[in-house]
Design a protein around this motif. Sequence first.
Motif, PDB file in Angstrom:
ATOM      1  N   UNK A 241       0.811  -1.211   0.000  1.00  0.00           N
ATOM      2  CA  UNK A 241       0.000   0.000   0.000  1.00  0.00           C
ATOM      3  C   UNK A 241       0.854   1.275   0.000  1.00  0.00           C
ATOM      4  N   UNK A 242       2.051   1.169   0.543  1.00  0.00           N
ATOM      5  CA  UNK A 242       2.907   2.350   0.643  1.00  0.00           C
ATOM      6  C   UNK A 242       3.488   2.760  -0.713  1.00  0.00           C
ATOM      7  N   UNK A 243       3.507   1.848  -1.659  1.00  0.00           N
ATOM      8  CA  UNK A 243       4.152   2.125  -2.938  1.00  0.00           C
ATOM      9  C   UNK A 243       3.434   3.223  -3.715  1.00  0.00           C
ATOM     10  N   UNK A 244       2.102   3.134  -3.834  1.00  0.00           N
ATOM     11  CA  UNK A 244       1.364   4.157  -4.586  1.00  0.00           C
ATOM     12  C   UNK A 244       1.529   5.523  -3.954  1.00  0.00           C
ATOM     13  N   UNK A 245       1.579   5.576  -2.629  1.00  0.00           N
ATOM     14  CA  UNK A 245       1.802   6.860  -1.963  1.00  0.00           C
ATOM     15  C   UNK A 245       3.205   7.392  -2.245  1.00  0.00           C
ATOM     16  N   UNK A 246       4.168   6.481  -2.312  1.00  0.00           N
ATOM     17  CA  UNK A 246       5.535   6.895  -2.608  1.00  0.00           C
ATOM     18  C   UNK A 246       5.628   7.437  -4.032  1.00  0.00           C
ATOM     19  N   UNK A 247       4.934   6.798  -4.954  1.00  0.00           N
ATOM     20  CA  UNK A 247       4.924   7.292  -6.334  1.00  0.00           C
ATOM     21  C   UNK A 247       4.260   8.668  -6.406  1.00  0.00           C
ATOM     22  N   UNK A 248       3.158   8.853  -5.690  1.00  0.00           N
ATOM     23  CA  UNK A 248       2.494  10.157  -5.680  1.00  0.00           C
ATOM     24  C   UNK A 248       3.431  11.244  -5.159  1.00  0.00           C
ATOM     25  N   UNK A 249       4.141  10.918  -4.081  1.00  0.00           N
ATOM     26  CA  UNK A 249       5.087  11.883  -3.516  1.00  0.00           C
ATOM     27  C   UNK A 249       6.200  12.180  -4.523  1.00  0.00           C
ATOM     28  N   UNK A 250       6.683  11.133  -5.191  1.00  0.00           N
ATOM     29  CA  UNK A 250       7.756  11.318  -6.169  1.00  0.00           C
ATOM     30  C   UNK A 250       7.317  12.244  -7.296  1.00  0.00           C
ATOM     31  N   UNK A 251       6.102  12.076  -7.764  1.00  0.00           N
ATOM     32  CA  UNK A 251       5.613  12.934  -8.850  1.00  0.00           C
ATOM     33  C   UNK A 251       5.481  14.386  -8.386  1.00  0.00           C
ATOM     34  N   UNK A 252       5.057  14.583  -7.153  1.00  0.00           N
ATOM     35  CA  UNK A 252       4.975  15.944  -6.619  1.00  0.00           C
ATOM     36  C   UNK A 252       6.364  16.588  -6.570  1.00  0.00           C
ATOM     37  N   UNK A 253       7.347  15.815  -6.164  1.00  0.00           N
ATOM     38  CA  UNK A 253       8.706  16.351  -6.061  1.00  0.00           C
ATOM     39  C   UNK A 253       9.308  16.651  -7.427  1.00  0.00           C
ATOM     40  N   UNK A 254       9.056  15.793  -8.397  1.00  0.00           N
ATOM     41  CA  UNK A 254       9.584  16.046  -9.733  1.00  0.00           C
ATOM     42  C   UNK A 254       8.924  17.246 -10.393  1.00  0.00           C
TER      43      UNK A 254
ATOM     44  N   UNK B 220      12.700  22.912  -7.508  1.00  0.00           N
ATOM     45  CA  UNK B 220      13.590  23.189  -6.386  1.00  0.00           C
ATOM     46  C   UNK B 220      13.704  22.026  -5.404  1.00  0.00           C
ATOM     47  N   UNK B 221      13.072  20.904  -5.710  1.00  0.00           N
ATOM     48  CA  UNK B 221      13.054  19.781  -4.759  1.00  0.00           C
ATOM     49  C   UNK B 221      14.402  19.073  -4.666  1.00  0.00           C
ATOM     50  N   UNK B 222      15.179  19.102  -5.741  1.00  0.00           N
ATOM     51  CA  UNK B 222      16.453  18.393  -5.752  1.00  0.00           C
ATOM     52  C   UNK B 222      16.336  16.955  -6.241  1.00  0.00           C
ATOM     53  N   UNK B 223      15.095  16.475  -6.398  1.00  0.00           N
ATOM     54  CA  UNK B 223      14.902  15.113  -6.907  1.00  0.00           C
ATOM     55  C   UNK B 223      14.867  15.142  -8.432  1.00  0.00           C
ATOM     56  N   UNK B 224      15.525  14.174  -9.053  1.00  0.00           N
ATOM     57  CA  UNK B 224      15.702  14.201 -10.498  1.00  0.00           C
ATOM     58  C   UNK B 224      14.898  13.160 -11.262  1.00  0.00           C
ATOM     59  N   UNK B 225      14.614  12.017 -10.633  1.00  0.00           N
ATOM     60  CA  UNK B 225      13.883  10.970 -11.352  1.00  0.00           C
ATOM     61  C   UNK B 225      13.305   9.964 -10.369  1.00  0.00           C
ATOM     62  N   UNK B 226      12.419   9.130 -10.905  1.00  0.00           N
ATOM     63  CA  UNK B 226      11.792   8.065 -10.123  1.00  0.00           C
ATOM     64  C   UNK B 226      11.954   6.765 -10.890  1.00  0.00           C
ATOM     65  N   UNK B 227      12.453   5.744 -10.200  1.00  0.00           N
ATOM     66  CA  UNK B 227      12.699   4.445 -10.836  1.00  0.00           C
ATOM     67  C   UNK B 227      11.787   3.402 -10.209  1.00  0.00           C
ATOM     68  N   UNK B 228      11.097   2.668 -11.063  1.00  0.00           N
ATOM     69  CA  UNK B 228      10.191   1.621 -10.608  1.00  0.00           C
ATOM     70  C   UNK B 228      10.775   0.256 -10.922  1.00  0.00           C
ATOM     71  N   UNK B 229      10.095  -0.767 -10.444  1.00  0.00           N
ATOM     72  CA  UNK B 229      10.510  -2.148 -10.700  1.00  0.00           C
ATOM     73  C   UNK B 229      10.719  -2.379 -12.191  1.00  0.00           C
ATOM     74  N   UNK B 230      11.808  -3.074 -12.528  1.00  0.00           N
ATOM     75  CA  UNK B 230      12.143  -3.301 -13.921  1.00  0.00           C
ATOM     76  C   UNK B 230      13.019  -2.221 -14.499  1.00  0.00           C
ATOM     77  N   UNK B 231      13.536  -1.330 -13.628  1.00  0.00           N
ATOM     78  CA  UNK B 231      14.412  -0.231 -14.039  1.00  0.00           C
ATOM     79  C   UNK B 231      13.716   0.779 -14.943  1.00  0.00           C
ATOM     80  N   UNK B 232      12.403   0.879 -14.813  1.00  0.00           N
ATOM     81  CA  UNK B 232      11.653   1.890 -15.560  1.00  0.00           C
ATOM     82  C   UNK B 232      11.862   3.231 -14.860  1.00  0.00           C
TER      83      UNK B 232
END
Length: 487
Positions: A214-227, A231-243
């Motif tokens: 259940x935590x994964x979808x929330x983590x993805x949502x947070x990642x998209x907000x940061x990207x 000014x967030x400093x986050x550059x990319x989000x990597x999912x299973x399968x190196x996507x």
Amino acid sequence: MTKIITHEALSPDSFTDPVAAVARLEELYTKATEFLCESFSKAMTEGAPSERYRAYYPELRIKTSSYAQVDSRLSFGHVSEPGTHAITITRPDLFRSYLTQQIALLIKNHDQPVTVGLSKTPIPLHFAVANNTDLAALNQGPAGFTLRDVFDVPDLNTTNDDIVNGVHENDDGVGPLALFTAQRVDYSLARLSHYTATDPSHFQNHVLFTNYQFYVSEFENYAREQMADPNSGYTSFVSTGNVEITKSDEALEQPLKLPQMPTYHLKRADGSGITLVNIGVGPSNAKTATDHIAVLRPHAWLMVGHCAGLRNTQALGDFVLAHAYLREDKVLDDDLPIWVPIPPLAEVQVALEHAVAEVTELEGYELKRIMRTGTVASVDNRNWELRDQSGPVQRLSQSRAIALDMESATIAANGYRFRVPYGTLLCVSDKPLHGELKLPGMASSFYTTQVSRHLAIGIRAMEHLRGMPLERLHSRKLRSFDETAFL
């Protein structure tokens, strides 16, 4: 005797420049692995060779004749006593920043050069071809000859945890510079790719473990907000399968089948981002994940999972900040005796408490309404509550435990064993001793309201730790009497 053909070797050389030392390590490693890959490709196309092929890991070495006069507050960056210390090195490209930092401290604190040359430890073929897609695929099929007759294969004599467990015996009086040998690192890099379906290069320095998808979808949502925030400093989000995606609105392809431990990475350019690993349920998975992630030398790992609340005063959704662990999970007993205490780390505890306060907007005494600090018990039996209650409940009461799960003690104990700062913040999802079982309706409501907030707290705590100097975070509490120089 079968003739052994080796690759061209460079003579050992001394360096006072850490960047140059790492460059030489990379040169030696590249030459060695290219030689093995070319030899393997030739053997697979031309048939079984009459000779044996061998290449060696590069080695880093320092020799000191006096005790280093270093800041006594510093827990790393220096050897514990005069003499010769060395370690075999693999994948210097992957560990470039880490090696440069650690070698620089070594040279500075001892005012001595380091020597880079070839070790006497052969590189197993399997690890040499692991990063060559075509050759790795060939390695899965029949070779027409026995590989170990022609190439070196993994050797358990150099693929073990003797150094971290404190049972390592110095060969020829040479002490270890780091916690892991090259073969041990290569073994874990291969296992990480298998269990998480992501390349080790994507792993960040701050790792969150959870026991629910259940935590994964929330983590993805947070990642998209940061990207979406430049000014967030986050550059990319990597999912299973190196996507990997770099834009907040970019589609993320879903794998047809999840690996055993689905893993996701919110990356920063310097590797200081956050990795989330869903280890699933059970201490065995917790040990497996931490055994292998430890070779990447993360700066901290935290458990943010669900637990059973053991006190009547707790409510579903309350938080538990572990300051002690009752280890009844058994999986680490052979590596870390049960009598070894697993202390709370003040720096991590403070970061977690501050994060809870910030996200919940509660402070001081009011924070006690939703969070308790105390002992967390970890067991290896998911249905522990179905057993005779007199024994287990009495032990839990005597230990002053306030929560029970199956992973936290293992993660903390392996953090202690591998010298990785650790912490635990759990969320009460059921209270079996008080008639509140995790039934479908209750679980649905709980997950909807609590998962997002719990994950936000874990991320906020990691951001606090990211801003902390390494010499403060990697404290002396995790170091033994005769410690290695590298973190």
